[in-house]
Design a protein around this motif. Structure first.
Motif, PDB file in Angstrom:
ATOM      1  N   ALA A 195     -48.768  40.827 -40.040  1.00 12.86           N
ATOM      2  CA  ALA A 195     -47.643  41.387 -39.946  1.00 12.86           C
ATOM      3  C   ALA A 195     -46.415  41.057 -40.882  1.00 12.86           C
ATOM      4  N   LYS A 196     -46.237  39.528 -40.956  1.00 17.67           N
ATOM      5  CA  LYS A 196     -45.465  39.229 -41.819  1.00 17.67           C
ATOM      6  C   LYS A 196     -45.431  39.403 -43.286  1.00 17.67           C
ATOM      7  N   MET A 197     -46.796  39.255 -43.730  1.00 23.45           N
ATOM      8  CA  MET A 197     -47.437  39.554 -45.051  1.00 23.45           C
ATOM      9  C   MET A 197     -46.712  41.209 -45.351  1.00 23.45           C
ATOM     10  N   LEU A 198     -47.234  41.933 -44.476  1.00 24.80           N
ATOM     11  CA  LEU A 198     -46.928  43.489 -44.610  1.00 24.80           C
ATOM     12  C   LEU A 198     -45.600  43.890 -44.950  1.00 24.80           C
ATOM     13  N   THR A 199     -44.952  43.155 -43.747  1.00 26.06           N
ATOM     14  CA  THR A 199     -43.108  43.577 -43.896  1.00 26.06           C
ATOM     15  C   THR A 199     -42.708  42.838 -45.257  1.00 26.06           C
TER      16      THR A 199
ATOM     17  N   MET B 291     -45.544  47.715 -44.724  1.00 25.29           N
ATOM     18  CA  MET B 291     -45.409  48.203 -43.174  1.00 25.29           C
ATOM     19  C   MET B 291     -44.258  49.380 -43.151  1.00 25.29           C
ATOM     20  N   GLN B 292     -43.235  49.236 -43.993  1.00 27.11           N
ATOM     21  CA  GLN B 292     -42.353  50.184 -44.070  1.00 27.11           C
ATOM     22  C   GLN B 292     -43.106  51.613 -44.555  1.00 27.11           C
ATOM     23  N   LEU B 293     -43.916  51.275 -45.657  1.00 23.30           N
ATOM     24  CA  LEU B 293     -44.655  52.434 -46.133  1.00 23.30           C
ATOM     25  C   LEU B 293     -45.430  53.267 -45.229  1.00 23.30           C
ATOM     26  N   LEU B 294     -46.223  52.305 -44.625  1.00 25.81           N
ATOM     27  CA  LEU B 294     -47.169  52.828 -43.092  1.00 25.81           C
ATOM     28  C   LEU B 294     -46.230  53.655 -42.251  1.00 25.81           C
ATOM     29  N   ALA B 295     -45.193  53.089 -41.958  1.00 22.72           N
ATOM     30  CA  ALA B 295     -44.345  53.570 -41.027  1.00 22.72           C
ATOM     31  C   ALA B 295     -43.978  54.873 -41.540  1.00 22.72           C
ATOM     32  N   LYS B 296     -43.431  55.239 -42.909  1.00 21.89           N
ATOM     33  CA  LYS B 296     -43.120  56.238 -43.269  1.00 21.89           C
ATOM     34  C   LYS B 296     -44.131  57.524 -43.216  1.00 21.89           C
ATOM     35  N   ILE B 297     -45.250  56.884 -43.763  1.00 24.25           N
ATOM     36  CA  ILE B 297     -46.308  57.871 -43.810  1.00 24.25           C
ATOM     37  C   ILE B 297     -46.602  58.499 -42.350  1.00 24.25           C
ATOM     38  N   PHE B 298     -46.768  57.523 -41.644  1.00 20.42           N
ATOM     39  CA  PHE B 298     -47.416  58.019 -40.236  1.00 20.42           C
ATOM     40  C   PHE B 298     -46.393  58.348 -39.134  1.00 20.42           C
TER      41      PHE B 298
END
Lengths: 152, 213
Positions: free
Chosen positions: A35-39, A44-51
């Motif tokens: 989770a930290k790496m993705l952030t 993580m922000q990209l995933l959040a935007k797409i989904f």
């Protein structure tokens, strides 16, 4: 046969300790690190935007897709990811309740292909059907709870 | 029939053990002054607060992240998991699982179109994915169930495998965050297992029909 109930409890508690230490702990640690790496990497922000359009159907933030994706690999990782999002204040208690059954219903499919479907001897031909069913189960449960909280 | 697929007589005390097990984890007892002595969340308790300057922080501290926060968090789950599995083991000892199997068996034929003995497999799966898988294979190899039944019960098991143990072991982390009683979440997940298995049964009877002609 006539075991002392205290001993029986202790035996179960030992099992619990083993699961916690050897299964949950490494998985949660991994989920926190991922989770930290993705952030940091902005994924993580990209995933959040797409989904976010899809997840908002279930009253959930876009980031919660990370919980479902990691749950698909391992239930412990999914729970770890959820906890990590909770500690970032991304989900409230209602949203946690909505996503929880989905973690288990579609959880650990990759692992259980071998451990369950393989061992039980279900022909591979039917595996996609069973995987689809689990994912449907998860989304129906989320939909039901999202609806329940909306009307209550 | 092999012994493991025969439930046999279920003692009254086994039903009591099952009821206790359900109530213990349901959260229903948590509001009662005295009965909360038999409530999972109540008995799990809390860690003491660690006072730092003017503010008191939880055992986990505040603002941690990465591997260290993950480790400490997982570490904090150990007591509740030990308590949960201890109580499950104890009630299993008193026959709770047998009682659940007995109650489930008669409804399987009408709902899923599989033999009542599958109830033993399904309840076993709620506790252990691997044990459920092995029993399914055994039942199929011993020709106690046909391939269609095998696929239907596999669908039931695959979605939310090892549900009860996983929920109280791995999910222990989330229980205190739920805004509804944990029993509602568990019931919903079990109902979804049945709905998924019914869906698979319908698929096998339609799209995959010629496989079983």
């Amino acid at each position: 046969m006539n075991k002392n109930p205290l001993d029986v409890f202790i035996e179960g508690a030992k099992k619990g300790f083993n699961i916690a230490v050897f299964s949950l702990l490494p998985n949660v640690l991994m989920a926190y690190v991922i989770a930290k790496m993705l952030t940091i990497l902005g994924i993580m922000q990209l995933l959040a935007k797409i989904f976010s359009p899809i997840m908002s159907l279930f009253s959930l933030p876009g980031e919660s897709i990370a919980v479902l994706l990691s749950a698909w690999l391992s239930v412990s990782a999914g729970v770890g990811m959820l906890i990590s999002l909770i500690s970032d204040n991304l989900l409230n208690d209602v949203q946690i309740s909505i996503i929880t059954p989905a973690i288990f219903l579609m959880g650990a499919q990759l692992q259980y292909m071998g451990r369950l479907l393989g061992v039980a001897g279900v022909r591979k031909k039917y595996w996609p059907l069973l995987m689809l069913t689990s994912i449907l189960n998860a989304f129906i449960a989320m939909g039901f709870l999202a609806f329940y909280f909306k009307i209550s | 029939m092999k012994n493991e697929f025969v439930i046999g007589k279920v003692k009254f005390s086994s039903y009591l053990a099952l009821i206790f097990l359900i109530l213990f984890f349901s959260g229903l007892l948590s509001k009662h002054d005295i009965l909360k002595a038999f409530d999972f969340a109540t008995l799990s308790g809390t860690f003491g607060q660690i006072k730092l300057n003017e503010f008191s922080f939880s055992f986990l501290g505040k603002g941690g992240d990465g591997a260290r926060a993950g480790f400490l968090f997982a570490f904090s789950l150990i007591p509740a998991i030990m308590l949960a599995l201890g109580v499950i083991e104890l009630m299993q000892h008193y026959g709770a699982i047998k009682a659940a199997q007995k109650l489930l068996s008669p409804i399987l034929r009408p709902i899923l179109g599989v033999a009542g003995l599958c109830g033993i497999i399904l309840i076993t799966d709620l506790q252990s994915t691997d044990a459920g898988a092995i029993m399914s294979k055994q039942a199929y190899e011993d020709e106690l169930i046909d391939e269609k039944s095998l696929i239907i019960i596999a669908a039931w098991q695959y979605s939310g495998a090892g549900l009860i143990n996983n929920f109280f072991a791995i999910g222990a982390a989330i229980i205190s965050h739920l805004s509804i009683l944990p029993i509602i979440i568990i019931m919903l997940m079990i109902i979804m297992k049945f709905i998924g298995a019914i869906f698979v049964r319908i698929m096998l009877n339609t799209i995959y029909k010629k496989d079983f002609a």
